[in-house]
Scaffold this active site. Structure first.
Site, PDB file in Angstrom:
ATOM      1  N   HIS A   1      -9.264  13.335  -9.144  1.00 45.25           N
ATOM      2  CA  HIS A   1      -8.101  13.411  -8.532  1.00 45.25           C
ATOM      3  C   HIS A   1      -7.554  14.621  -8.445  1.00 45.25           C
ATOM      4  O   HIS A   1      -6.295  15.175  -8.116  1.00 45.25           O
ATOM      5  CB  HIS A   1      -7.121  12.405  -8.994  1.00 45.25           C
TER       6      HIS A   1
ATOM      7  N   GLU B   1     -12.751   3.561 -12.242  1.00 39.99           N
ATOM      8  CA  GLU B   1     -11.989   4.642 -12.744  1.00 39.99           C
ATOM      9  C   GLU B   1     -11.938   4.403 -14.376  1.00 39.99           C
ATOM     10  O   GLU B   1     -11.434   3.512 -14.759  1.00 39.99           O
ATOM     11  CB  GLU B   1     -10.619   4.643 -12.153  1.00 39.99           C
TER      12      GLU B   1
ATOM     13  N   ASN C   1       0.880  -1.014   0.061  1.00 42.15           N
ATOM     14  CA  ASN C   1       0.035  -0.051  -0.090  1.00 42.15           C
ATOM     15  C   ASN C   1       0.842   1.162   0.071  1.00 42.15           C
ATOM     16  O   ASN C   1       0.423   2.485   0.231  1.00 42.15           O
ATOM     17  CB  ASN C   1      -0.836  -0.012   1.209  1.00 42.15           C
TER      18      ASN C   1
END
Ligand code: GLN
Ligand code: ZN
Length: 751
Positions: A693, A664, A124
């Site tokens: 974003h 997305e 991550n």
């Protein structure tokens, strides 16, 4: 000179997030470059000292990093993006000359977009993607790095081991702006490293570590050959400088097979996530044995580890290390108060002590006290009722295939058409609405005890009312409550599930100045009480339009936590899934007709080697289906995923069998839809038509065009209109303006 004990890499953000705070103060204009530089220098110095004091005789040193190691490499190689090239060198205040260009690439400026950021292998952590082209030339900008290195060696001696990202890995993670292949630059880049290594040796280094995690992935034979040739050259670049090639996250044997006999002096391998056989290791080179888990938080089984090390040490020289950089775990357990679970754990500092003790034991020193304490803690963990809940075990043992299976798509679609009665091209959002300063400050005041739970809850209820009102005014069809009560969604659910533990200070860098505090799954997971039902009811009470129930899926709940290592991940995922299944059932009882189960992390955990992917997808998809398949036909299950490279996961998206999947798509112009169409996908899909974003409000004709492109590939009956992702990081102004455009686009397309 050889060494016996080390770690594979260092965290950078600081035990108290000092670098985060220093960066943010500097960006705000509240501190000087000299102050920021001072913090970064102190953190790197302190860490080196900590390693040496703990008894390690080699200490990795990646220089002072101000954002990300791949971005550091781009700065070092002179490959920061073209568009920032005109930003002049920074004045001499202790920060590297390139720092303004570096920050512009990382974060963008008012005029310039930021570089893309993506996940580092199956972790991550996010790195800044290098932007190259066929015209890229490497020109070393190594002044800052070499100065820092010289200072560090002067201060701490030749135990300091500089670390670079390897040529193969750097290029494999880069993208090109002109469609050329990044690997076309491989020979050039090796030649550049061949110039750099003597300069590193010149500053007093005896070893250099070159990280090549890409060597553990599936790479074609011709590339393997070119990498081998490249390392042969590097090994000759400076005969006295010893090269350690470091891999992690998967079996290191292929890397050894590729580079054995090239003159590389040592191989660093991951013995926790990779095998310990290492058939290709001849015993010629030093083996830097990554036996202490660098990315999970459990104590090492010292006896077992020592046995593995002993077996390897019969075959050749062995140094003890961590499986990967300690970047991925918190600094220390010292400030935590985790009850009985505390002694089961080892964070960074405790792992360093484990490495030192294993190395000492391997060399015949008496560390029996350390081993004894460790043995007792592990026995306590194994015997603890905390990690075993018989009811949960009985329930998972009784799961059948039918529990993961809904009725046919056709039956569901018919039932839902009737129950929901939505217009064609329904509009919705992904779940969160702006997390305003007021929301965050209310939560902070509540956590500090300045307001009570009732007052906090009331503030959130008011927020939900407001968010519902705004969505109604915009004319959205399927509403959400806005998730104001969730700071981080995984943390939010973990706090309400048994078997999960939250920490107080255990921060881990996620990217740049952003840190997360992953919760720890230590035992069998179950749900003592409903988690979201009240919020759903509150939201639905304010509107006649359908409100989506909003949950986080099992795979994501695992991916963004530290998971237990004493049972297969799939078993843990099924436990989470059962908790979600109960939550879904309660939401339905409360009236929810649409429930979204987010799985943004499903791709992140995808194994690095293709051979291991089917087994992963089996349990990942299985757990999602277990969570959702209890829903009756008339209830519509949504899921959401947010990354754009979908093509390799098309089958997975189908197999999840969610009635609607939002993804997305805005930035790459709906490419993924053609692939879905080719695959015969017959479920609902909501390709994002607004790239959330950036704060930019999309033009009406842009969104119209994206929607028109979507309609080329998707049956209008199945198409949803929504943004790319949740809106929690956005402000209200751009949110309202953009959603207006989105609703208008849907209205026009319907007409
Ligand atoms: N429902 C979540 C949100 O909107 C989804 C988050 C995510 O995709 N990462 O914030
Ligand atoms: Zn998302």
């Amino acid at each position: 000179m050889t060494f016996h004990a080390t770690i594979s890499g260092v965290p950078r953000i600081g035990p108290d997030r000092e670098l985060k705070k220093a960066l943010e103060a500097y960006w705000r204009g509240d501190s000087t470059g000299r102050e920021l530089a001072g913090v970064a220098t102190k953190l790197t110095n302190d860490y080196t000292d900590q390693l040496i004091t703990a008894g390690l005789d080699s200490a990795p040193y990646a220089g002072r990093s101000f954002y990300d190691a791949i971005l550091d490499t781009s700065a070092l190689l002179g490959t920061l993006p073209e568009r920032v090239a005109d930003i002049p060198d920074h004045s001499n205040d202790g920060l590297p000359g390139f720092i303004d260009r570096y920050f512009a690439a990382a974060r963008g400026t008012a005029e310039l977009p930021a570089s893309a950021m993506t996940k580092w292998f199956d972790t991550n952590y996010h790195y800044i993607v290098p932007e190259l082209s066929a015209d890229t030339t490497f020109s070393l900008d190594d002044h800052a790095f070499l100065e820092d290195l010289r200072d560090q060696i002067k201060r701490a001696g030749t135990a300091v081991r500089p670390v670079l990202i390897g040529p193969l890995t750097y290029l494999s993670l880069a993208r090109t702006t002109d469609g050329s292949k990044t690997l076309d630059l491989l020979e050039d880049l090796f030649a550049t490293y061949a110039r750099l290594l003597p300069r590193i040796a010149d500053r007093g280094a005896e070893w250099v570590q070159i990280d090549e995690p890409t060597l553990v992935t599936d790479i074609p034979e011709d590339v393997t050959q070119r990498v081998r040739a490249g390392y042969e050259k590097l090994a000759q670049a400076h005969p006295e400088l010893k090269i350690l090639v470091q891999t992690y996250f998967e079996d290191g044997d292929r890397a050894i097979a590729t580079l054995s006999g090239t003159g590389v002096a040592a191989f660093g391998v991951d013995l926790v996530y990779g095998g310990v056989e290492l058939a290709s290791w001849t015993g010629e080179e030093l083996l830097v044995a990554g036996i202490v888990d660098g990315r999970n938080v459990w104590r090492t089984n010292m006896d077992q580890a020592l046995q593995t090390l002993g077996t390897l040490a019969h075959r050749g020289p062995v140094a003890v290390s961590t499986s990967c950089s300690l970047l991925h775990v918190p600094y220390t357990l010292e400030r935590e108060d985790l009850g009985p679970v505390q002694e089961w754990l080892a964070f960074g500092k405790e792992k360093i002590a484990e490495v030192a003790a294993l190395s000492a034991a391997l060399r015949g020193e008496d560390v029996s006290e350390f081993f004894k304490a460790s043995r007792e803690a592990i026995a306590a963990r194994e015997a603890s009722p905390l990690s075993h809940n018989e009811q949960v075990r009985a329930r998972t043992a009784a799961i059948t295939a039918a529990d993961r299976q809904r009725s046919s798509i056709k039956e569901r679609q018919e039932a839902q058409r009737e129950s929901l009665n939505l217009p064609p091209l329904p509009t919705t959002t992904i779940g969160s609405f702006p997390q305003t300063r007021e929301i965050r400050s209310a939560r902070a005041r509540w956590r500090r005890g300045q307001i009570d739970g009732e007052a906090y809850k009331q503030a959130m209820v008011d927020e939900v009312r407001d968010v519902i009102g705004r969505q109604e005014a915009l004319g959205l069809d399927v509403l959400v409550h806005g998730e104001p009560e969730r700071n981080d969604m995984v943390q939010y659910f973990s706090e309400q599930l048994e078997g999960y533990l939250s920490t107080d200070h255990a921060w881990v860098q996620s990217y740049g100045s952003r840190c997360v505090r992953p919760p720890i799954i230590y035992g069998d997971v179950h749900r003592p009480e409903p988690m979201t039902v009240e919020w759903y009811k509150v939201a639905q009470s304010f509107t006649d339009k359908p409100v989506k129930g909003m949950l986080t899926g099992p795979v994501t709940m695992l991916a963004w936590s530290f998971v237990r290592d004493d049972q297969p991940l799939g078993d843990t995922a099924d436990q989470v899934a059962l908790a979600l299944r109960d939550e879904i059932s309660d939401l339905i009882d409360a009236g929810a007709q649409i429930i979204q189960v987010d799985e943004p992390a499903i791709r992140e955990l995808l194994p690095l080697r293709e051979a291991n992917q089917p087994a992963y997808l089996e349990w990942a998809v299985g757990s999602f289906r277990l969570a959702t398949a209890g829903a009756p036909n008339a209830v519509q299950i949504h899921t959401h995923m947010c990354y754009s490279e979908f093509n390799e996961l098309i089958d997975t998206v189908s197999n999840l069998d969610a009635d609607v999947t939002s993804i997305e798509a805005a930035r790459n112009g709906m490419q993924v839809l053609a692939a879905l169409k080719d695959a015969g996908y017959e479920l609902g899909v909501g390709p994002g038509v607004w790239d959330i974003h950036s704060p930019r409000v999309p033009q009406q004709d842009e969104v119209d065009a994206l929607l028109a492109a979507a309609l080329d590939s998707v049956d209008p009956q199945l198409l949803w209109v929504n943004p790319d992702c949740g809106l929690k990081t956005r402000g209200w102004e751009e949110t309202t303006a953009s959603l207006k455009v989105l609703v208008e686009a849907a209205r026009k397309a319907r007409a």
